[in-house]
Design a protein around this motif. Structure first.
Motif, PDB file in Angstrom:
ATOM      1  N   MET A 298       0.840  -1.208   0.000  1.00 10.20           N
ATOM      2  CA  MET A 298       0.000   0.000   0.000  1.00 10.20           C
ATOM      3  C   MET A 298       0.867   1.246   0.000  1.00 10.20           C
ATOM      4  SD  MET A 298      -2.948  -0.754   2.820  1.00 10.20           S
ATOM      5  CE  MET A 298      -4.102  -2.114   2.668  1.00 10.20           C
ATOM      6  N   LYS A 299       0.474   2.219  -0.821  1.00  8.19           N
ATOM      7  CA  LYS A 299       1.113   3.532  -0.767  1.00  8.19           C
ATOM      8  C   LYS A 299       0.830   4.125   0.606  1.00  8.19           C
ATOM      9  CE  LYS A 299       1.922   6.125  -4.907  1.00  8.19           C
ATOM     10  NZ  LYS A 299       1.487   7.087  -5.874  1.00  8.19           N
TER      11      LYS A 299
ATOM     12  N   SER B 233       0.143   7.063   1.628  1.00  5.93           N
ATOM     13  CA  SER B 233      -0.998   7.978   1.658  1.00  5.93           C
ATOM     14  C   SER B 233      -2.319   7.192   1.639  1.00  5.93           C
ATOM     15  CB  SER B 233      -0.936   8.923   0.456  1.00  5.93           C
ATOM     16  OG  SER B 233      -0.822   8.169  -0.739  1.00  5.93           O
ATOM     17  N   TYR B 234      -2.380   6.152   0.811  1.00  8.70           N
ATOM     18  CA  TYR B 234      -3.570   5.308   0.753  1.00  8.70           C
ATOM     19  C   TYR B 234      -3.758   4.577   2.082  1.00  8.70           C
ATOM     20  CZ  TYR B 234      -6.664   1.441  -0.524  1.00  8.70           C
ATOM     21  OH  TYR B 234      -7.690   0.537  -0.548  1.00  8.70           O
ATOM     22  N   ALA B 235      -2.667   4.018   2.579  1.00  7.98           N
ATOM     23  CA  ALA B 235      -2.739   3.242   3.818  1.00  7.98           C
ATOM     24  C   ALA B 235      -3.261   4.108   4.960  1.00  7.98           C
ATOM     25  CB  ALA B 235      -1.355   2.684   4.166  1.00  7.98           C
TER      26      ALA B 235
ATOM     27  N   ARG C 196      -5.125   6.847   4.751  1.00  4.93           N
ATOM     28  CA  ARG C 196      -6.547   7.168   4.550  1.00  4.93           C
ATOM     29  C   ARG C 196      -7.446   5.996   4.950  1.00  4.93           C
ATOM     30  NH1 ARG C 196      -5.009   9.317  -0.282  1.00  4.93           N
ATOM     31  NH2 ARG C 196      -5.869   7.559  -1.465  1.00  4.93           N
ATOM     32  N   HIS C 197      -6.940   4.783   4.777  1.00  2.00           N
ATOM     33  CA  HIS C 197      -7.751   3.588   5.067  1.00  2.00           C
ATOM     34  C   HIS C 197      -7.271   2.872   6.326  1.00  2.00           C
ATOM     35  CE1 HIS C 197      -8.349   4.470   0.809  1.00  2.00           C
ATOM     36  NE2 HIS C 197      -9.544   3.900   0.940  1.00  2.00           N
ATOM     37  N   SER C 198      -6.731   3.643   7.270  1.00  2.38           N
ATOM     38  CA  SER C 198      -6.082   2.986   8.419  1.00  2.38           C
ATOM     39  C   SER C 198      -7.036   2.678   9.574  1.00  2.38           C
ATOM     40  CB  SER C 198      -4.933   3.877   8.928  1.00  2.38           C
ATOM     41  OG  SER C 198      -5.427   5.145   9.320  1.00  2.38           O
TER      42      SER C 198
ATOM     43  N   ALA D 285       3.920   3.889   5.926  1.00  6.36           N
ATOM     44  CA  ALA D 285       2.650   4.073   6.631  1.00  6.36           C
ATOM     45  C   ALA D 285       2.898   4.282   8.124  1.00  6.36           C
ATOM     46  CB  ALA D 285       1.754   2.858   6.411  1.00  6.36           C
TER      47      ALA D 285
END
Lengths: 348, 348
Positions: free
Chosen positions: A79-80, A82-84, A86-88, A116
């Motif tokens: 996971m990038k 930034s993505y990680a 946001r979805h943490s 992350a």
């Protein structure tokens, strides 16, 4: 004896609970004043428990020294950051960090996605005043029983000269605190010893460090001097630090395996000789064994976060837990915070 | 047997003529078809000749296999490349390169300032069409008798993604030519295996390499896989490559020295055992001895330039001369030039 409380991201690393749980039990066995919050999927955690460990887990749970904290998702390595982030919500990594944030524990250990972990730690636990971005730091064994504080080991693939200077200052404080060196020598990792060598950002950091009379700056060091003990603190960007440390680890592993295989023999005499040699090798070179110094501290945060190798086995994840304990006992974030204001270059 | 002619920058490296001259004599002894232009200060060259070597030098001069070519200045390591190039007239490095340019010799070997050697080589000998900047490349021994072509090892501290792609293509051609591998595996050195890891320029290079059907691109490799033989070509920028290679060298040296010292004993039995072990170690780990693979080729030029380690001793400078001989015999620049046009990404 002060009590110690740590949160472990049980779903992190290549093997997740399979190694984190036994390492946690090992730590609880070794440190009677330790309590552990084990954050993960309870089913998965149960799956990999041996009969004996199941009994120990129950016992420690009864004693309130082991608290299972449920998470519902996992931040994976692909996971990038930034993505990680946001979805943490609900992830084992985030919950472990929130336990630190809410003062339920004094430190957190994760073997998960470095980017992350760095981003979430910054978001939830905040950097110390004057530090742009925390750095991964580890104390690496060098020749003659010396140690070298090396940073950044991979938290920041790209760094500017200000960050390198901040790393140097934090590394210096760590060497004073942990290694008890009064005036730690500080060097920048570069591709030559001459002043003109290397990258602009390194030369710029060098010129700031040279003029800072609170820093015992000794100049550039090259890769071949990494483990010679020529410096107490070695500073580089996270990309170079990560590649370099992993190169050392890979090479030590190759050495050890070549050594073992080159003495695989059938005769009893050779077997005995091989045993004796392995002990000798382990005594002499074992200090380079990556497992023994696993656990890099995310330095520059207001709290303690330890990053374990993703490929850690039980022994090395245990080493990372011990790093967390050491960081609590020496109160590293506060020591850094106290010394930072006087050591940081004054902004004009 | 085709004749071989090489120019040696006798004033280069930490020890200059003290090691270059004996290495030249060693090469002349080993290769009956070799002629050497020794470029340097005749007085200095004379100073460090043993009686025996003096005799050999005279003999080889009479046979016209050794030609002393006088230089008046030396480019030192602390000179900025731009300064060094502006003031290069009469220097041993420049004269050695001019001998290549004027077709007096087929290759040149220098242990001098890497940046200056790179700049002067580009200026005098020119890059191949399609190559922005040449790269330092070496073939590094890996596990299981494999070899890995690694570049850039320090010619370009900063690289963009186009350069990384060009390095990958040149490395691939070298692996085909030198290592006789039909479809060499090509990897990028990075701080993680997942696609999202690392620096922008690496991700950009990866996406170009992935879509090039002439390249057997296998993805990212981390530092710990450097010597495992997982790839035939490993590509990185010159800063990382230099630090990594030097880290390996330093570690091998430490390992060898620790091993020797840990078996320093007085009893005859231990002495015999120690001897036997040293032979065993040398057989098993000697392949990692930096001296044996000294000599990095400045790949991407129209002619052959070999960079030796600055700290080379006679044995390792000799190894660099042998690299030059190998490059002449395999006709590397022409092989690269032939394959480049079809392998390079087409500009739109």
């Amino acid at each position: 004896m002060d009590s110690l409380t740590i949160a472990l991201d049980a779903m992190s690393g290549d093997l997740g609970p399979r190694i984190v749980v036994p390492a946690a039990i090992q730590a609880l066995n070794c440190y009677p004043n330790l309590s552990v919050f084990l954050v993960g999927d309870p089913t998965e955690i149960g799956l990999f428990l041996s009969k004996e460990n199941k009994k120990l887990v129950s016992q420690y749970q009864q004693d309130r020294r082991l608290i299972l904290t449920e998470s519902t998702t996992v931040i994976t390595n692909d996971m990038k950051p930034s993505y990680a982030i946001r979805h943490s919500q609900g992830s084992s990594m985030r919950i472990a960090l929130e336990l630190v944030k809410d003062n339920n524990v004094q430190a957190c250990v994760s073997a998960g996605n470095t980017g992350a972990l760095m981003g979430l730690s910054k978001l939830l636990l905040h950097s110390l005043t004057g530090i742009d971005r925390p750095a991964l730091v580890a104390t690496i064994p060098a020749l003659n029983n010396q140690n070298t504080v090396v940073l950044d080991l991979g938290a920041n693939a790209e760094c500017d000269s200000d960050m390198l200077v901040q790393f140097a200052i934090m590394g210096q404080i760590l060497a004073k605190t942990l290694l008890k060196i009064e005036h730690p020598r500080v060097a920048l990792l570069n591709i030559g010893e001459e002043e003109i060598k290397g990258l602009d950002k390194i030369r710029a950091a060098a010129s700031v460090l040279k003029s800072n009379d609170q820093i015992n700056y000794i100049g550039y060091l090259e890769g071949n001097e990494l483990l010679t003990g020529k410096t107490d603190v070695l500073v580089c960007d996270g990309f170079v630090g990560n590649v370099t440390l992993k190169t050392v680890e890979g090479l030590v592993k190759i050495f050890m395996s070549l050594f073992k295989s080159s003495f695989d023999h059938n005769s009893l005499l050779m077997k005995l000789l091989s045993k004796w040699l392995q002990r000798k090798v382990s005594k002499n070179f074992g200090y380079l064994d990556p497992g023994r110094y696993n656990g890099a501290c995310l330095l520059g945060l207001k709290s303690i976060v330890i990053k374990s190798h993703g490929s850690a086995n039980q022994k090395s994840f245990f080493a990372a837990i011990e790093q967390a304990i050491l960081a609590i006992q020496t109160n590293i974030p506060e020591k850094i915070a106290q010394s930072l204001s006087s050591a940081l270059p004054k902004s004009e």
